[in-house]
Scaffold this motif. Structure first.
Motif, PDB file in Angstrom:
ATOM      1  N   GLN A 495       0.857  -1.192   0.000  1.00 39.69           N
ATOM      2  CA  GLN A 495       0.000   0.000   0.000  1.00 39.69           C
ATOM      3  C   GLN A 495       0.890   1.238   0.000  1.00 39.69           C
ATOM      4  O   GLN A 495       1.914   1.287   0.691  1.00 39.69           O
ATOM      5  N   PHE A 496       0.498   2.249  -0.763  1.00 32.54           N
ATOM      6  CA  PHE A 496       1.361   3.425  -0.904  1.00 32.54           C
ATOM      7  C   PHE A 496       0.526   4.684  -1.119  1.00 32.54           C
ATOM      8  O   PHE A 496      -0.665   4.614  -1.445  1.00 32.54           O
ATOM      9  N   THR A 497       1.159   5.840  -0.906  1.00 28.08           N
ATOM     10  CA  THR A 497       0.530   7.123  -1.200  1.00 28.08           C
ATOM     11  C   THR A 497       1.285   7.790  -2.346  1.00 28.08           C
ATOM     12  O   THR A 497       2.457   7.508  -2.590  1.00 28.08           O
ATOM     13  N   LEU A 498       0.589   8.682  -3.040  1.00 23.86           N
ATOM     14  CA  LEU A 498       1.160   9.383  -4.187  1.00 23.86           C
ATOM     15  C   LEU A 498       1.138  10.884  -3.951  1.00 23.86           C
ATOM     16  O   LEU A 498       0.175  11.412  -3.379  1.00 23.86           O
ATOM     17  N   LYS A 499       2.164  11.549  -4.416  1.00 24.71           N
ATOM     18  CA  LYS A 499       2.180  13.007  -4.390  1.00 24.71           C
ATOM     19  C   LYS A 499       2.019  13.523  -5.813  1.00 24.71           C
ATOM     20  O   LYS A 499       2.822  13.224  -6.690  1.00 24.71           O
ATOM     21  N   THR A 500       0.946  14.279  -6.011  1.00 23.04           N
ATOM     22  CA  THR A 500       0.763  14.933  -7.299  1.00 23.04           C
ATOM     23  C   THR A 500       1.615  16.203  -7.316  1.00 23.04           C
ATOM     24  O   THR A 500       2.056  16.678  -6.267  1.00 23.04           O
ATOM     25  N   ALA A 501       1.859  16.755  -8.499  1.00 29.97           N
ATOM     26  CA  ALA A 501       2.691  17.956  -8.628  1.00 29.97           C
ATOM     27  C   ALA A 501       2.021  18.934  -9.576  1.00 29.97           C
ATOM     28  O   ALA A 501       1.548  18.542 -10.653  1.00 29.97           O
ATOM     29  N   TYR A 502       1.979  20.224  -9.176  1.00 28.49           N
ATOM     30  CA  TYR A 502       1.369  21.226 -10.037  1.00 28.49           C
ATOM     31  C   TYR A 502       2.041  22.574  -9.826  1.00 28.49           C
ATOM     32  O   TYR A 502       2.653  22.839  -8.778  1.00 28.49           O
ATOM     33  N   ARG A 503       1.927  23.449 -10.816  1.00 27.39           N
ATOM     34  CA  ARG A 503       2.484  24.785 -10.719  1.00 27.39           C
ATOM     35  C   ARG A 503       1.751  25.567  -9.634  1.00 27.39           C
ATOM     36  O   ARG A 503       0.531  25.459  -9.481  1.00 27.39           O
ATOM     37  N   LYS A 504       2.475  26.367  -8.872  1.00 33.37           N
ATOM     38  CA  LYS A 504       1.867  27.063  -7.740  1.00 33.37           C
ATOM     39  C   LYS A 504       0.844  28.109  -8.159  1.00 33.37           C
ATOM     40  O   LYS A 504       0.084  28.605  -7.323  1.00 33.37           O
ATOM     41  N   THR A 505       0.810  28.449  -9.449  1.00 34.94           N
ATOM     42  CA  THR A 505      -0.213  29.382  -9.940  1.00 34.94           C
ATOM     43  C   THR A 505      -1.584  28.717 -10.036  1.00 34.94           C
ATOM     44  O   THR A 505      -2.582  29.403 -10.266  1.00 34.94           O
ATOM     45  N   LEU A 506      -1.645  27.406  -9.869  1.00 30.71           N
ATOM     46  CA  LEU A 506      -2.910  26.676  -9.926  1.00 30.71           C
ATOM     47  C   LEU A 506      -3.496  26.588  -8.518  1.00 30.71           C
ATOM     48  O   LEU A 506      -2.814  26.162  -7.581  1.00 30.71           O
ATOM     49  N   THR A 507      -4.739  27.001  -8.359  1.00 28.81           N
ATOM     50  CA  THR A 507      -5.405  26.948  -7.057  1.00 28.81           C
ATOM     51  C   THR A 507      -6.713  26.181  -7.162  1.00 28.81           C
ATOM     52  O   THR A 507      -7.225  25.957  -8.259  1.00 28.81           O
ATOM     53  N   GLY A 508      -7.240  25.790  -5.999  1.00 30.87           N
ATOM     54  CA  GLY A 508      -8.516  25.087  -5.969  1.00 30.87           C
ATOM     55  C   GLY A 508      -8.404  23.591  -6.115  1.00 30.87           C
ATOM     56  O   GLY A 508      -9.398  22.918  -6.394  1.00 30.87           O
ATOM     57  N   MET A 509      -7.215  23.031  -5.886  1.00 27.84           N
ATOM     58  CA  MET A 509      -7.015  21.581  -5.996  1.00 27.84           C
ATOM     59  C   MET A 509      -7.843  20.856  -4.939  1.00 27.84           C
ATOM     60  O   MET A 509      -7.757  21.153  -3.755  1.00 27.84           O
ATOM     61  N   LEU A 510      -8.661  19.895  -5.379  1.00 24.50           N
ATOM     62  CA  LEU A 510      -9.527  19.152  -4.469  1.00 24.50           C
ATOM     63  C   LEU A 510      -8.898  17.831  -4.062  1.00 24.50           C
ATOM     64  O   LEU A 510      -8.338  17.128  -4.907  1.00 24.50           O
ATOM     65  N   PRO A 511      -8.977  17.449  -2.794  1.00 23.85           N
ATOM     66  CA  PRO A 511      -8.552  16.103  -2.402  1.00 23.85           C
ATOM     67  C   PRO A 511      -9.560  15.075  -2.886  1.00 23.85           C
ATOM     68  O   PRO A 511     -10.725  15.389  -3.151  1.00 23.85           O
ATOM     69  N   GLY A 512      -9.103  13.848  -2.996  1.00 21.25           N
ATOM     70  CA  GLY A 512      -9.987  12.774  -3.432  1.00 21.25           C
ATOM     71  C   GLY A 512      -9.217  11.715  -4.185  1.00 21.25           C
ATOM     72  O   GLY A 512      -7.997  11.768  -4.296  1.00 21.25           O
ATOM     73  N   SER A 513      -9.942  10.736  -4.726  1.00 17.72           N
ATOM     74  CA  SER A 513      -9.295   9.600  -5.370  1.00 17.72           C
ATOM     75  C   SER A 513      -9.144   9.764  -6.872  1.00 17.72           C
ATOM     76  O   SER A 513      -8.694   8.844  -7.550  1.00 17.72           O
ATOM     77  N   ALA A 514      -9.510  10.930  -7.415  1.00 22.91           N
ATOM     78  CA  ALA A 514      -9.351  11.202  -8.850  1.00 22.91           C
ATOM     79  C   ALA A 514      -8.860  12.642  -9.023  1.00 22.91           C
ATOM     80  O   ALA A 514      -9.074  13.484  -8.143  1.00 22.91           O
ATOM     81  N   PRO A 515      -8.208  12.964 -10.133  1.00 25.10           N
ATOM     82  CA  PRO A 515      -7.762  14.341 -10.385  1.00 25.10           C
ATOM     83  C   PRO A 515      -8.913  15.187 -10.919  1.00 25.10           C
ATOM     84  O   PRO A 515      -9.038  15.396 -12.117  1.00 25.10           O
ATOM     85  N   TYR A 516      -9.748  15.678 -10.025  1.00 22.36           N
ATOM     86  CA  TYR A 516     -10.952  16.395 -10.426  1.00 22.36           C
ATOM     87  C   TYR A 516     -10.604  17.729 -11.087  1.00 22.36           C
ATOM     88  O   TYR A 516      -9.780  18.487 -10.555  1.00 22.36           O
ATOM     89  N   PRO A 517     -11.229  18.055 -12.212  1.00 25.54           N
ATOM     90  CA  PRO A 517     -10.888  19.307 -12.907  1.00 25.54           C
ATOM     91  C   PRO A 517     -11.690  20.510 -12.434  1.00 25.54           C
ATOM     92  O   PRO A 517     -11.332  21.648 -12.750  1.00 25.54           O
ATOM     93  N   TRP A 518     -12.801  20.291 -11.725  1.00 32.43           N
ATOM     94  CA  TRP A 518     -13.649  21.418 -11.348  1.00 32.43           C
ATOM     95  C   TRP A 518     -13.050  22.188 -10.171  1.00 32.43           C
ATOM     96  O   TRP A 518     -12.335  21.658  -9.337  1.00 32.43           O
ATOM     97  N   GLY A 519     -13.341  23.490 -10.140  1.00 29.88           N
ATOM     98  CA  GLY A 519     -12.861  24.356  -9.074  1.00 29.88           C
ATOM     99  C   GLY A 519     -11.463  24.890  -9.277  1.00 29.88           C
ATOM    100  O   GLY A 519     -11.033  25.808  -8.568  1.00 29.88           O
ATOM    101  N   LEU A 520     -10.716  24.340 -10.227  1.00 30.32           N
ATOM    102  CA  LEU A 520      -9.346  24.782 -10.460  1.00 30.32           C
ATOM    103  C   LEU A 520      -9.319  26.144 -11.147  1.00 30.32           C
ATOM    104  O   LEU A 520     -10.113  26.411 -12.051  1.00 30.32           O
ATOM    105  N   LYS A 521      -8.392  27.006 -10.717  1.00 24.15           N
ATOM    106  CA  LYS A 521      -8.200  28.320 -11.311  1.00 24.15           C
ATOM    107  C   LYS A 521      -6.704  28.588 -11.442  1.00 24.15           C
ATOM    108  O   LYS A 521      -5.887  27.974 -10.766  1.00 24.15           O
ATOM    109  N   ARG A 522      -6.377  29.554 -12.303  1.00 26.34           N
ATOM    110  CA  ARG A 522      -5.010  30.017 -12.388  1.00 26.34           C
ATOM    111  C   ARG A 522      -4.942  31.426 -11.816  1.00 26.34           C
ATOM    112  O   ARG A 522      -5.721  32.301 -12.188  1.00 26.34           O
ATOM    113  N   THR A 523      -4.025  31.659 -10.895  1.00 24.18           N
ATOM    114  CA  THR A 523      -3.916  32.980 -10.275  1.00 24.18           C
ATOM    115  C   THR A 523      -3.008  33.882 -11.101  1.00 24.18           C
ATOM    116  O   THR A 523      -2.176  33.405 -11.868  1.00 24.18           O
TER     117      THR A 523
END
Length: 523
Positions: A495-523
């Motif tokens: 069993q393991f955990t994963l770290k996703t990686a994104y540019r810090k200009t991206l906000t609104g990242m939701l936790p969960g078991s899928a990479p949900y696209p809703w709520g994301l914005k670029r600052t």
């Protein structure tokens, strides 16, 4: 795992990166998915990448929140009648499909019926369903042969839920993929720009009406802030690392362990665990064909598995990122009841002895394995090594992940394009009880790839489902988990955990078991 250099990735990136203007950043999100999207039908396959694609395009009647409680999504609400044997649902007003047609009761009924033929939880729903009826275009009901209190959890489960599609597509046989991708979700699939192995494109669906409540996992408001989302398939991790560090990409779903330290040194990149419950790595054996139609041969394989070897190969040497889990109920789920060391001694010597006594006759063992999936490819390589050491005749058939997904559906012998073993991973909560887990169910030909068949396992799943109390449920679940490991329905690899990686200009990242696209914005 093969180590890669950033220098190599940078060189490839300079050659392969498309010409970039500055205007794309305002309206376009560029995403590197975990794997190539080779199948577009999230009902036909359980591939995680296809499930993620499904969340963009389709919506569900209900969806579970971060507490795994089902919440209305496309549904306005429901009534429970006749002592729980009849459920009536009403759709929200204004729901539309991407082709402009309204979402109707008939679409929902056809979609749920098709889903219930493929999904383990859906099959339990199907077993207690007497009939479905459309009352009007927004109201429909299901009549059950007995009360089924988990109906909403089934329809809205986090992984492979009952995605709703138009009736004309939902009438496709469950064993065939749909011919079009038309949903009612926040994003539309752009078919003319789809190039498997290279790019997937989605555009905001202006006809989507989000809910007003806060987003939580797959539930709540699904607000699309980007006009366009592009998935760029990058099977070489060094190329992906270079692309995100150079700002060519916004978000990398699953950077491999060996590149995490490099990304951590970049101040413009955020790394975080979006699903703390983690994932389970597994080995699945083909029960229909020799040699794994012999339970004693399967048991020899189970005895040889040293989970630490699998985890280090796929997730790196940092033990805080993974743990041993010699159980088919993952850590953190309700029915985990300790390690099963007696069944998984992690011993080559004991496995050799068991294989010699099993009657194994040297049959070829074909391991189908992806070269373009860093979390999964090393698992197959470790298996090839350890099973060769115990005396098996191993053929490591390495291809891309899309080919693995297609080939694992074959029930033919290995000399006619079949297979013996494949590996994959899945979210721990998604395999956390007998209704959800593909790993323990004994459905045979109607079940998941590998086709483990056990009437006792199915009886225990029913016992769990209709137990009068939590104590009864736990008793049935623990017994089922033990039985499935004894029979080697599936071999857990850690069993393991994963770290996703994104540019810090991206906000609104939701936790969960899928990479949900809703709520994301670029600052």
């Amino acid at each position: 795992m093969h180590r890669r250099t950033l220098l190599k990735g940078a060189a490839v990136s300079l050659i392969a990166a498309p010409a970039l203007g500055q205007d794309w950043r305002a309206s376009t999100l560029r995403f590197i998915p975990q794997a190539n999207l080779s199948s577009l039908d999230p009902i036909w396959t359980t591939a995680t990448v296809t499930n993620n694609h499904g969340y963009y395009v389709f919506d569900t009647l209900y969806a579970v929140d971060m507490n795994f409680k089902p919440q209305p999504q496309m549904a306005e609400g429901h009534e429970v009648l006749d002592g729980g044997k009849r459920w009536r649902f009403k759709l929200r007003e204004g729901l539309k499909f991407h082709d402009g047609s309204p979402v109707r009761s008939a679409d929902c009924i056809a979609s749920i019926k098709r889903w219930s033929q493929r999904d383990p939880f859906g099959q339990l729903v199907g077993k207690v369903t007497e009939s479905w009826q459309a009352i009007d275009d927004r109201t429909f009901e299901v009549k059950l042969t007995r009360p089924f209190t988990l109906l909403l959890e089934a329809l809205g489960k986090a992984d492979t839920p009952a995605f709703i599609m138009p009736e004309r597509l939902a009438q496709t046989e469950a064993t065939r993929q749909v011919s079009e991708v038309v949903g009612s979700g926040p994003y539309k699939f752009v078919a003319p720009e789809f190039n498997s192995g290279s790019r997937v494109v989605y555009e905001k669906f202006d006809g989507y009406v989000p809910r007003s409540d806060a987003p939580s996992r797959g539930a709540g408001a699904k607000v699309a802030n980007f006009q366009r989302i592009e998935w760029h398939i990058m099977p070489d991790p060094a190329t992906a690392a270079s692309a995100i560090m150079r700002g060519e990409m916004d978000w990398w779903e699953r950077p491999p362990a060996d590149l995490q330290p490099l990304l951590a040194r970049n101040r413009d990149i955020v790394r975080e665990v979006t699903d703390s419950s983690g994932r389970i790595a597994i080995m699945r054996l083909n029960h229909l064909q020799a040699p794994f139609n012999n339970v004693k041969v399967r048991q020899a394989v189970r005895m040889a598995v040293a989970q630490e070897d699998y985890m280090r190969a796929s997730q790196g040497d940092d033990p805080t990122a993974w743990k041993v889990c010699r159980s088919l109920w993952p850590h953190g789920t309700p029915y985990y009841s300790g390690e099963q060391e007696d069944l998984m001694p992690q011993s080559i010597a004991k496995a050799k002895e068991a294989l010699k006594a099993s009657g194994y006759a040297g049959e070829k063992v074909v391991i189908i394995n992806p070269t373009d999936f860093p979390d999964i490819g090393p698992l197959g390589q470790v298996s090839a090594d350890i099973l060769g050491k115990i005396g098996m005749n191993i053929d490591l058939a390495e291809t891309d992940w899309g080919t693995v997904i297609q080939r694992r559906g074959s029930r033919e012998p290995v000399d006619k394009g079949g297979w013996s073993i494949f590996h994959t991973t899945g979210p721990a909560p998604g395999w956390g009880n007998p209704a959800l887990s593909l790993l323990v169910r004994g459905q045979g030909a109607r079940g998941w790839f590998g086709w483990y068949e056990s009437a006792k396992a199915e009886a225990l799943a029913d016992e769990w489902l209709f137990a009068p109390d939590e104590a009864g449920q736990k008793k049935a679940a623990v017994e089922l988990g033990r039985l499935a490991l004894e029979d080697v329905a599936t071999v857990p690899l850690g069993q393991f955990t994963l770290k996703t990686a994104y540019r810090k200009t991206l906000t609104g990242m939701l936790p969960g078991s899928a990479p949900y696209p809703w709520g994301l914005k670029r600052t």
